[in-house]
Design a protein around this motif. Structure first.
Motif, PDB file in Angstrom:
ATOM      1  N   ARG A 204       0.831  -1.210   0.000  1.00  0.00           N
ATOM      2  CA  ARG A 204       0.000   0.000   0.000  1.00  0.00           C
ATOM      3  C   ARG A 204       0.863   1.257   0.000  1.00  0.00           C
ATOM      4  O   ARG A 204       0.587   2.226  -0.705  1.00  0.00           O
ATOM      5  N   GLY A 205       1.938   1.220   0.796  1.00  0.00           N
ATOM      6  CA  GLY A 205       2.826   2.378   0.851  1.00  0.00           C
ATOM      7  C   GLY A 205       3.534   2.631  -0.470  1.00  0.00           C
ATOM      8  O   GLY A 205       3.691   3.781  -0.892  1.00  0.00           O
ATOM      9  N   SER A 206       3.957   1.552  -1.148  1.00  0.00           N
ATOM     10  CA  SER A 206       4.628   1.727  -2.441  1.00  0.00           C
ATOM     11  C   SER A 206       3.680   2.295  -3.482  1.00  0.00           C
ATOM     12  O   SER A 206       4.074   3.142  -4.295  1.00  0.00           O
ATOM     13  N   MET A 207       2.416   1.842  -3.463  1.00  0.00           N
ATOM     14  CA  MET A 207       1.436   2.383  -4.416  1.00  0.00           C
ATOM     15  C   MET A 207       1.140   3.841  -4.113  1.00  0.00           C
ATOM     16  O   MET A 207       0.951   4.656  -5.021  1.00  0.00           O
ATOM     17  N   ARG A 208       1.123   4.186  -2.820  1.00  0.00           N
ATOM     18  CA  ARG A 208       0.890   5.587  -2.462  1.00  0.00           C
ATOM     19  C   ARG A 208       2.062   6.456  -2.920  1.00  0.00           C
ATOM     20  O   ARG A 208       1.866   7.568  -3.422  1.00  0.00           O
ATOM     21  N   MET A 209       3.291   5.939  -2.763  1.00  0.00           N
ATOM     22  CA  MET A 209       4.457   6.689  -3.234  1.00  0.00           C
ATOM     23  C   MET A 209       4.417   6.861  -4.752  1.00  0.00           C
ATOM     24  O   MET A 209       4.766   7.922  -5.282  1.00  0.00           O
ATOM     25  N   ALA A 210       3.994   5.804  -5.471  1.00  0.00           N
ATOM     26  CA  ALA A 210       3.907   5.894  -6.931  1.00  0.00           C
ATOM     27  C   ALA A 210       2.877   6.936  -7.350  1.00  0.00           C
ATOM     28  O   ALA A 210       3.098   7.703  -8.298  1.00  0.00           O
ATOM     29  N   ASP A 211       1.738   6.993  -6.626  1.00  0.00           N
ATOM     30  CA  ASP A 211       0.725   8.011  -6.925  1.00  0.00           C
ATOM     31  C   ASP A 211       1.273   9.418  -6.684  1.00  0.00           C
ATOM     32  O   ASP A 211       1.024  10.338  -7.477  1.00  0.00           O
TER      33      ASP A 211
END
Length: 256
Positions: A204-211
């Protein structure tokens, strides 16, 4: 931050000042050479070369080796697969025993992956991310990539972001693990559930960083088209000599 793997370490050594295009071509040549080496003794020679380059760059060899720890499970899995599933002379007199051939093959294959990662880490540790992106873009620019619906700048940006994300992901996983331990989680008693409880928030954190990265790029009107660079790269005589020497030695070893 979890070690210097794939993250830049400031310095003024010869490797730091070397043209990034020469370093990329040299690392690619060494990668081809490593993949074609079939003897463990030959890999040891390349390992000594890496140790010498690490000293020249002024980097800590022990910290670079320690930073491979997150990939230890992957290395162990590769080694065990070859150790137990390679035909040959059994080491023990059991019905299902590892073989001497599997031991040698596992050591060679695992050594290849370790050296590839270490040389990639050496490249990113001595090259600023912006220079690395510019170098990749310059190397890919002559290719007719527009016919494939993309540009050299887009590919360079994707590769640069992927390299940039790896240390951040390792750092984020460490933060999540520390937060869970501070709340009383004892993941060592249940490895599977502990890994899941770590993987889900990390994903979830990696997807948030990508966003966040995508939004910041859109807010800066990123178009993926060619643009001028702040860094004007010029290959000097020493860059040409190092690059030509590595390519020539690799070709001689492969074709003799």
């Amino acid at each position: 931050m979890a070690g210097p793997v794939f993250s830049y370490v400031a310095g003024s050594s010869f490797l730091h000042t070397m043209d990034p295009r020469a370093k990329i071509i040299s690392v690619m040549s060494l990668s081809i050479l490593i993949f074609n080496l079939s003897l463990f003794s030959h890999l040891l020679v390349v390992a000594f070369l890496f140790a010498g380059l690490t000293i020249i760059a002024g980097l800590s060899a022990s910290s670079m080796v320690r930073s491979l720890r997150p990939m230890a499970i992957f290395f162990g899995f590769i080694f065990l697969i070859h150790l137990f599933f390679t035909d040959g002379s059994p080491i023990f007199s059991f019905s299902y025993s590892p073989t001497y051939e599997g031991l040698e093959k596992g050591a060679v294959v695992t050594g290849r992956f370790i050296l590839l990662i270490l040389f990639g880490s050496l490249l990113t540790s001595t090259t600023r991310p912006a220079l690395l992106t510019s170098a990749i873009e310059r190397l890919l620019r002559p290719l007719p990539l527009r016919r494939l619906g993309t540009t050299s700048f887009e590919i360079a940006t994707m590769m640069s972001l992927a390299i940039h994300f790896i240390p951040h992901l390792l750092w984020y996983v460490g933060q999540v693990r520390d937060a869970q331990v501070s709340r009383g989680l004892r993941s060592g008693h249940h490895p599977v559930t502990g890994m899941l409880s770590l993987a889900i928030p990390a994903l979830r954190g990696s997807m948030r960083m990508a966003d966040d990265v995508a939004l910041s790029m859109e807010s800066r009107c990123y178009q993926g088209e060619y643009r001028t660079s702040l860094f004007e790269m010029r290959m000097g005589m020493s860059d040409w000599l190092v690059c030509a020497s590595v390519v020539l030695v690799t070709a001689i070893i492969l074709y003799t």
